[in-house]
Every structure is written in C-alpha cells, then in structure tokens.
Design an enzyme around this catalytic site. Structure first.
Site, short mmCIF file in Angstrom:
data_model
loop_
_atom_site.label_atom_id
_atom_site.label_comp_id
_atom_site.label_asym_id
_atom_site.label_seq_id
_atom_site.Cartn_x
_atom_site.Cartn_y
_atom_site.Cartn_z
N CYS A 1 -44.37 128.95 25.63
CA CYS A 1 -43.91 129.73 26.77
C CYS A 1 -44.12 131.21 26.54
O CYS A 1 -44.31 131.98 27.49
CB CYS A 1 -42.44 129.42 27.06
N HIS B 1 -36.50 130.24 25.03
CA HIS B 1 -37.55 130.08 26.03
C HIS B 1 -37.89 131.45 26.61
O HIS B 1 -37.02 132.30 26.76
CB HIS B 1 -37.07 129.14 27.13
N HIS C 1 -36.27 136.60 27.27
CA HIS C 1 -36.01 135.54 26.27
C HIS C 1 -34.62 134.98 26.52
O HIS C 1 -33.66 135.72 26.66
CB HIS C 1 -36.10 136.11 24.85
#
Length: 1084
Positions: free
Chosen positions: A177, A612, A604
C-alpha cells in the site's frame, strides 16, 4: 583563516552533524548534549559512542524480544538530507548482552561500508530490497492460503471495468500500500508524469549495462513507464504493479522483511529516478553541464548559518525531502520554525565571541515540489522498539514559505524576536489568568469569581443557632452517627470567632463553600436576593450575623467579584489579541510571495510495526480531493482529509506532505497538442511504444469481457431452458415450489375433511363475521386459507348463478383482501409479504398480467377438488388459464418475479436464523447467516424499496456480531493460554478479517467506526509487555487486520438453510422481530 582551513572546517562540521544524526537514529536519544558527550568520549568512533549510550541507558534488563535499531549512512557528496531519518538500515538484535550488542553494531557498520565499497549498494537500498521481497513473497504465499484468506479479483470483468475517465487504482500485491500511495502522488504531478512517459533510455542501453545502477535503474524505468501508461489509458478500474515491484526486488537480494516506510521509499525512488535521468542527461549534453529534471523538480538548497565553538560559518547544502519533528508542536509552521534553528543560536546575533554552538537554515532555492517528512516514529528505549506518535499536527492547504527564505532573513529575525517577546508576555498573562481561574491552595481549585459567589451564598443564607446535627436528632435512626461528638474547632478558628460563637460547633473554613456548591440552586442570585427561598433544604449558614455585618460583607464581596470578573475579561481579551497578532505577523503581502499549495497527503494508519497507507491528492480540474486507497479511488473532502491526517483522533495521521509551487502551473497543467492546440488526454498523451503496450493490454481485457459475456449468455440460455421446463412442469401440476401444498392423494383425506368443515362453517357465517378467525386451526398455507374463505363467502352466488359467477365473486373478494393487506401499515413482526406472494407483488408493482396469472394459478390448485362446489370453481379457473395466450403473459418475466419471491423467502430464512443464533449468543454460527442475509437483502433492495427487509437493522446486527466476535477473540488472546490464543486468532483470521472489507466497501460511518474500534482493540496491545511468542503472533496478524483494501475475500459456501413451512417461517419471523423490538433503541 585560509580557504583550505575553511573547507576543512566545513567538512568537519558536516561529518560531526552526520555522526550526530546516525547516533540519534541508532539509540533513539534526542539529548544533543548527551550525544555530543558520547562522540567526545569515543573520539568520533560511532560503535564506541553507541556502546557508551547503551550502557548509560540500559539500567533495567529487557525481555528477550526483537529490537529494531536504525542507523543512517553518511550523506553522499551530491546532496545532504538534513537530519535525515530516511536513510536508515534495520538491524535485528536479540538478547541483552552488551558485548554482543556492541559487536553486532560494529559488525553492521563494517559490513555496511564494505558492501557499499564492493557493490555501490547502500544499506538503505538493501532495506528496500527486503521489504520488496517480503511484498512479492506475501503475494505468492497468498496462493497457498486457506479458502477464507485469499484476496481475489471479482470474476466478473465488468466489475473491474473503468468508468469513463475515473482515475485508475493500483492493486495491493502484498503489503505494498506504501507503493500505491507514493506512486499515485507522483503520477498526479502531471509534469512528473510527462517526464516518466517520455523518458527514452540512453543509446548505449542496447549494449550490456556498464554497472550495477544501470542494470537496476533502466529496467525499472521501463516498468514504471508501462505502469504509468496503464494508469493513463487502461480500460481497467485498477492495474497490477507487480512487475515494477519485481524489478525492485530483483535488484537486491535479502531474506529479511519489514513494513516499508513511505518517506524512505520516496527518498530512494527519487534517487533511482535521478540516476536514470542523469545517464540520459549526460548522453544528451553538448559540452554543457547536464540538467537533471528530477533534481530540478524535487531538490532545493538552503544556507546553513551558524556558530561552532564560537566561530561563525556559512555553507550551502542541497536537500530533497525535508524532515520535520512532530512531537511537541501543534502545526506545520511550528515544526518548520524549530527545524530551521538548531542549538543555542542566540550567539549568532550577539557581539560576544562565546563558545556556544548552533545554526540557522535559510532556504535559498525551493524546489517546485516541496516534500516534508513528518517524523511520527520514535524509538522507545524501555520497550526496545519503535512507537508511533499520534499527536495532532495541523497543516494548511496553502503554505507561504517567505519567512524561511534567505532574502527575508533580516525581516524574519525581527518578526521572530517580536513573536518571542509576545509569547513571553503571553505566558505571563496566561499564568495570571490561571490564578484567577484556579484559585486556592489545596488540591481542589475553583474560579475565584465562583469562590466569592459561594461566600456570598453562605453569608446570605438564613442564620440558624442550632447545630445541624441537633436539628435531625429526632428523626435519626438508632445506631446512627448523629450522636457522635463533632471535632472541636481549632484554636485558630476559636480565636477568630466572637465569644458567643466559639461555644457552637462550626464547620471548617473550606467546608462551607464546598457544601454550598453541592446544594447551590441555579435560580438563586445572592446579589439580588439576600435570603434563600423557604421551601429549599437548609444550607450551611453563619450562626450569628447582624444586618450591619451582612451589609458590609455583601458590599465587599460584590465589589471584589466585579473586580475579579473585570480582571479576568481584561486578561482574556489581551491573550486573544496577542494570539491574533502572532497569527497575523506574516500576513502582509511582502511575506506572501512564495505560495505552496498542498498537492498530496500520505496517510498512515496503525502502529510503528504494522499499518496501512493511502493518499489524499487534490484534483485541480474537479476542484476536489480524491482518496487513493489501493484499488479504490473515490471523491473525498477537506473535512475527511483533516479527520484522517491531522492525527490525535484515531490511529491514522499524515506521514508525508507534498506541496507544489502555486506560481508554477506547469506542474499540474495538461499538455496541449502543438498543431491543433487541443488538450492531450488519454492515449493521446502516450508515445508510440506505450500506446501499443496499452492497446495490447486493453485488447486482452476486451477479450476477457467478451469471453465472460459469452459464458454468461450460454448460462442464461441454459437457465432459460431449465425455467421453461420448470414452467411446463408447474403448468401441469399448478404447484409452485414456494407453496408447501400437499398432493391430492388418499393420504390427505384428513386435510380434506378439515377443509370441508371449515368451508361449511364459513358459508354459515355472515360476511361481516370475519371467517378468517374460524380457519386459524386449519393446517394449510395462508394462500389456501384465503381462497377457501372467498369460496365460502360466494356460496350464495354459486347456488343462484352457477360456478362461473361464484368464481368471479371469490377471486374479487380474495384480491380485495390481499390489496388491503398490501396497503396496511403493519408492525415489524407482522409481514404479510411472507404469507402471500400477491402482497409482495402488489407492493413491488408487479405487472397486472403477472398478478392475474398468479391468482388464477392459486384458484386452479388441485387441492380444491374435494367437493363439487370447489371443484367447479377450480375448473373455471383452469379454463381461464387455458384461455391466456402465450403472447399475453411473458413467461420469462413471470418466472423472474416468482424467483425473486423465492429469493426473498430465502433471505428471510437467513435473517431469521442469524438473528435467532445472535440472540442465543452463538456469534460464530450467526455470523455467516447475517453476512449472507445482508448481502442478499442488498441485492433485493437494489430492485425496489419493498423487495427486501430493513437494511439498517441487518447492518446493525452484522456489525454487532463482528464486534462481539472481535471482543471474544481479544479476550482469548489476553488469556495467554496457547489453545485460547490460537482459537481467538483463528476467529479473527477466518471470520472477522475476511468480513472487514464488507464494512469498508460502502463507507458508512457506523461501519467505519466499528472497524476502527476493532483495530484499536488489537493495536492497544502493541505498547504492552507480553511473551515473545504472543508478540510474534500479534505482529503476524496485525497487517491483515489493518489492511484497508476493499477487495472482497471469498467466503465458504452459504450455510445450509433449514426447511420452514410458510406458517412456521411467519411464526419464527414474528417471534424474533418481537424479541428485537423489546431491545432499547440505544442498544440497537
């Protein structure tokens, strides 16, 4: 000082600053003096300095667990990243032996230097390699996961088809990601996009690459071009970046892995791109110094002005991403102000040649794209691992950089001095205000104005001479405390009382205001009302007070309170004015000439070792923010960005900010065709080789869609044939599947007898006597009950005019009854749709022909053939059915409506079963029923409002079931027992985690909050001490929980449905809905 000496001194300063940065990253120590002491003690030897600080800090033995130490490398000659925390390497050290620790650090540093000399690959590049390998390994390992753990694309390519010109997402190919967030931010810089798309490798690339960098960078550039071209012209909703990630992984070899840091990856990615463009620039130069577009786009310069041991110095340095500390600051400007001044800088502006050291940074040249790293991770010495800083940090959408420019150095210094003076004054005013707002010398403090009011309330209370204890003696229960002796007043108190008062027990001086506060009545105003109303409970009051004393005291207290209120208002006004003055200090036009607009925010969510990433990117053409979350690209808003990015609210916060020069529109402007003047868009942007690449990929996708459509057409034809066969069978038997009608055999004689008796009773009753009540005991479907009642009511017509007239009378009565049911407002537990298909059809506006045929089919049911009258009416209904021509009723549409009703019944059974299990706290068994009932119900509701059940109700219990399971699993994990821990994590991995995308996909607030609650519960364990095996399992599990992808995982097959008759289903539905109705609204 000679030029040579000056150069040597500057080099020494750089070297010392680099060592300080390395030492700070390795040990987590932020005390500059302690770091300098360590370097002095070790004579500049980094390993000895680490050993010195480790020995100094390691006072308590730590648990045997993996610990991460970050060590930064010496900056290259090309540029220096100021205080960079991006260039880091990760060393895993286990155990507490200090000698082993020292040897490991020394070995790491030695190997780092040797590896760089031999291969030209730095430690940070190797760290990048490790995470890339982990990402690819995760992607490949997903093929080996259990059925419930596989992330899969939708098999229907239409679900993966790009809609119009919506931005293209990037698939998360396994903990990547961070890659998606960075690449999307750069791709949406149209100037950067053009540079990458139009990049052509040097001519010598056709020969073998000469060195490691060429071998790495040129294939990566080609894959990045391919990826960008797909993001421009693909017909897919999202594309797969695996090949670009593979190139990066293959460039380095490592077996370790970690969650990659966004700013570190961005920093190294720009390095590789810079190298690739540098090769091209060197080939294209013609005797001139080559210009590297990456350097011109992302790199700037600042002037370091400072004092080192009393000697002033100035030097210019280059920077890329500018690091900023978050801890201790409330907004971006405070971070920048702190970053621009290091050490004790006062000596810069003083005439004295002191031994103090410090420096200021002044930007001499800002890059068009200005990137700030927000340092939200710090090393926890006690726990031996990094931790995330969740503090709130605000940042503006428009940032003016004038105050940090070298050309404004003098005016900025003047303004900074003025702000410093104002802040000092502000501190004094705030301290004074605090004394007014928190008055008192004890642990409890109150506003002074309130204290004076309490005193006024006490003084103005009705005087009493009796003791408050004596006043309630007569009603006190035996054995109470009222007879106990009260403590005598202190000597000091007695000295202050008049002689007649000192003999009476008195409350302490602080008790009266507190008691008065507890019993204070809001409507009582002591300055306008000198006595309490007589109906109120007795307040503590003075024993004796004269009118003169009260008048004087009231006057003093009133005057003092007014003075205090005026002083408080003046202080608050002054504080507000100073704040406003500070805010407007840089608002004049001369300090608003260097505007930078916020382009992208990289967010974040999670903790230091798991989380993620996603990005918010501004779209200047649509004038809105877009959220790029892996494959999902959605419109967003500044309010959502603030909620997710500022921090302090959830585990999510901004980690990297990308600003662009607002006076350089070419950064985000579309390219124009030089001949036509038209804006280039889509495939027109691409050079010929990339056009062909995208064209081939689109052809593959078109072929996939074509194959899918062919397959679906074949399936539809097969289903149509099956439906036609089923319709033929149904026409012959006149017994639809959803009606549990017994066949007309001799075994049903008892049913026929019951029916005959019911008909006879119905016929004997008057029409206004509600014959439904007489048939409740009859064991037949609600449909059959209604038909039998209608036939009973039409008996007189049958006797007079024959069966056809009786048929028309009965069918009219039955339709009127069902229409009334369809129009009634019923309670949740009484749903007529479950009892009668016609009610379902009426509410959902089925075509008239469908209604007529369905009702005729019910009257033609062969179960009516048990007496002459019913048989005659049945035969009339069958004759009417035979008269219906094929073109008059679309049998395909007829079967679709009946299939929809079957789906409605099945959804109801899923729902009832799931809710019953939930009521029994069988959450594991209930979950799949609730999940499937919600999904099937949503499909029904997509066709019409009355096609399914209350979506909010089903969504609530689906959400609650997941929360209950999460709580159950967390409790098992907390037990620490191996079987319990395994079971708990199994519940999460097999049930909860696969369902999280279902809650994220529609982005409803309650579902998002539920997901946040579940994640927070598990993230809270990160700061706690636990056994190493639990820590390892938690570390493995958290990335799955924190993955915010909305790709739906495949589940097990739907649970098997129990067989319910219509009457039983209605009864169960009514019972469970009534039970839910008794739950308080807040609980639902």
């Amino acid at each position: 000082m000679t030029v040579e000496q000056n150069v040597l001194q500057q080099h020494s300063q750089k070297h010392q600053q680099t060592l300080l940065n390395q030492l700070r990253e390795i040990t987590g120590t932020t005390d500059i003096q302690l770091l300098q002491q360590a370097l002095q003690v070790s004579n500049g030897d980094l390993a000895e300095a680490v050993a010195f600080l480790t020995e100094k800090n390691a006072k308590v033995p730590q648990q045997d667990e993996t610990t991460y130490y970050q060590t930064s490398q010496v900056a290259s000659d090309r540029y220096i990243s100021v205080g960079s925390q991006a260039d880091t390497n990760v060393i895993d050290l286990t155990g507490d032996d200090k000698d082993d620790l020292q040897r490991a650090i020394a070995l790491s540093l030695e190997e780092s230097s040797r590896a760089f000399r031999e291969t030209g690959i730095t430690d940070e590049e190797q760290a990048i390699s490790r995470v890339l390998e982990a990402s690819i390994a995760e992607n490949k390992a997903s093929l080996k996961r259990t059925h419930t753990e596989v992330w899969s694309d939708s098999p229907n390519p239409h679900d993966r088809k790009r809609i119009d010109n919506c931005p293209v997402g990037l698939k998360n190919v396994g903990n990547t990601c961070w890659f998606s967030a960075v690449i999307q931010s750069l791709f949406n810089l149209l100037e950067f996009q053009r540079l990458v798309l139009n990049y052509s490798p040097p001519a010598r690339v056709h020969d073998l690459p000469r060195n490691q960098k060429e071998h790495r960078n040129l294939p990566f550039m080609q894959e990045l071009r391919n990826l960008f071209s797909l993001m421009v012209g693909s017909k897919r909703k999202y594309v797969d970046p695996s090949r670009a990630v593979e190139i990066l992984k293959d460039a380095f070899k490592s077996t370790e892995s970690q969650q990659q840091d966004v700013s570190e990856f961005t920093h190294k990615l720009l390095d590789w791109l810079e190298d690739a463009f540098q090769m091209k620039a060197e080939e294209d130069r013609e005797g001139e110094k080559p210009k590297n577009p990456m350097v011109e786009l992302f790199y700037g310069r600042f002037l370091a002005v400072g004092v080192l041991e009393g000697k002033k110095f100035e030097n210019t340095e280059m920077f890329g991403q500018y690091p900023l500390q978050v801890n201790g600051f409330k907004d971006l400007h405070e971070c920048l102000e702190a970053a621009m001044i290091e050490g004790e800088i006062e000596s810069l502006h003083s005439a004295e040649n002191s031994a103090r050291s410090g420096q200021e940074h002044w930007f001499t040249e800002l890059p068009p794209v200005l990137t700030f790293e927000l340092s939200r991770f710090e090393f926890n010495q006690a726990l031996g691992r990094p931790e995330k800083i969740h503090n709130k940090l605000e940042f503006p959408s428009m940032l003016y950089m004038d105050r940090y420019m070298d050309r404004n150095r003098e005016i900025t210094r003047i303004k900074r001095e003025e702000i410093r003076r104002l802040k000092e004054h502000l501190t004094v005013l705030q301290q004074r205000l605090e004394r007014y707002l928190s008055y008192g010398s004890g642990p409890k403090r109150f506003p002074l104005a309130d204290v004076l009011q309490y005193a006024m309330e006490f003084a103005s209370s009705k005087p009493v001479c009796t003791s408050p204890v004596e006043d309630i003696d007569s009603s006190a229960p035996p054995g109470g405390t009222t007879g106990q002796q009260l403590p005598p007043p202190s000597t000091a108190d007695q000295d202050t009382l008049p002689p007649q008062e000192s003999s009476c027990p008195a409350s302490g001086p602080t008790a009266a205001p507190a008691a008065a506060q507890q019993q204070r009545v809001p409507i009582h105003k002591p300055f306008t009302q000198s006595r309490l109303p007589p109906d109120l409970p007795m307040h503590p009051a003075p024993r004796h007070i004269t009118e003169e004393e009260l008048r004087v005291l009231e006057g003093c207290l009133h005057r003092w309170r007014s003075e205090v209120e005026n002083d408080t208002r003046d202080l608050q006004g002054s504080i507000t004015r100073i704040h406003r003055t500070i805010e407007l200090m840089y608002s004049d036009k001369s300090m608003m000439q260097v505007p930078y607009r916020l382009h992208a925010v990289l967010v974040h969510e999670g903790q230091a070792n798991a989380g993620h990433y996603w990005a918010y990117i501004y779209d200047p053409h649509q004038r809105c923010w877009m959220k790029y979350n892996d494959i999902s690209v959605t419109k967003s808003s500044w309010e959502e960005l603030v909620r997710d990015s500022f921090g302090g609210y959830r585990n999510a916060s901004a980690y990297c900010l990308m600003y662009i020069n607002d006076k350089k529109p070419f950064l985000i402007e579309e390219e124009f065709d030089k001949e036509t003047g038209q804006i280039l868009s889509g495939m027109d942007k691409l050079p010929p080789d990339l056009k062909q690449y995208v064209k081939e990929d689109n052809e593959l996708f078109d072929k996939e869609i074509e194959e899918w459509d062919t397959l679906q057409t074949r399936k539809a034809q097969q289903e149509k044939l099956a439906l036609t066969a089923a319709a033929a069978t149904a026409a012959a038997s006149q017994d639809p599947e959803y009606m549990e009608q017994p066949s007309p055999t001799n075994d049903s004689k008892h049913l026929q007898e019951d029916t005959e008796r019911a008909i006879s009773r119905a016929a004997a009753e008057q029409e206004d006597r509600s014959p439904e009540a007489l048939l409740n005991a009859a064991m037949m479907t609600p449909n059959m009950q209604g038909i039998i009642m209608a036939i009973g009511k039409s008996s007189s017509v049958y006797e007079k005019n024959g069966p056809e007239a009786a048929f028309f009378k009965a069918i009219k009565l039955e339709y009127a009854r069902l229409l009334r049911f369809a129009q009634e407002d019923t309670t949740p537990e009484n749903d007529y749709r479950l009892q009668h298909i016609i009610v379902y059809f009426i509410q959902n506006q089925a075509p008239k022909k469908i209604l007529e045929r369905t009702l005729l089919t019910q009257f033609a049911d062969r179960n009516l053939a048990f007496d002459e009258r019913c048989k005659s009416i049945m035969n009339v209904a069958r004759a009417k059915l035979d008269l219906i021509k094929p073109e008059e009723v679309n049998m395909d549409e007829y079967e679709i409506w009946h299939q929809d009703y079957r789906n409605f019944r099945e959804t109801t059974i899923y729902m009832v079963t799931g809710l019953e299990l939930f009521q029994k706290t069988s959450y594991v068994e209930a979950l799949m029923y609730l999940i499937y009932s919600y999904q099937y119900n949503k499909e029904l509701l997509s066709k019409g409002l009355y096609r399914g059940h209350d979506e909010e109700l089903l969504g609530h219990y689906r959400r609650e079931c997941l929360l209950k399971l999460n709580e159950q699993a967390a409790t098992m994990f907390e037990s620490g027992e191996e079987p319990e821990v395994t079971t708990g994590l199994g519940i999460m991995n097999e049930l909860v985690v696969p369902c999280i995308p279902l809650l994220l996909v529609h982005d409803t607030e309650k579902d998002l909050l539920a997901v946040e609650d579940m994640r927070n519960r598990w993230c809270s364990y990160l700061g706690q001490e636990m056994e190493s095996n639990l820590q390892e399992k938690l570390t493995d599990f958290l990335p799955k929980l924190l993955d915010c992808s909305t790709e739906i995982k495949s589940f097990h097959d739907p649970p098997k449905l129990p067989l319910y008759s219509t009457l039983e289903l209605c009864e169960r539905f009514s019972r469970i809905m009534a039970a839910l109705g008794r739950v308080p609204t807040a609980g639902r």
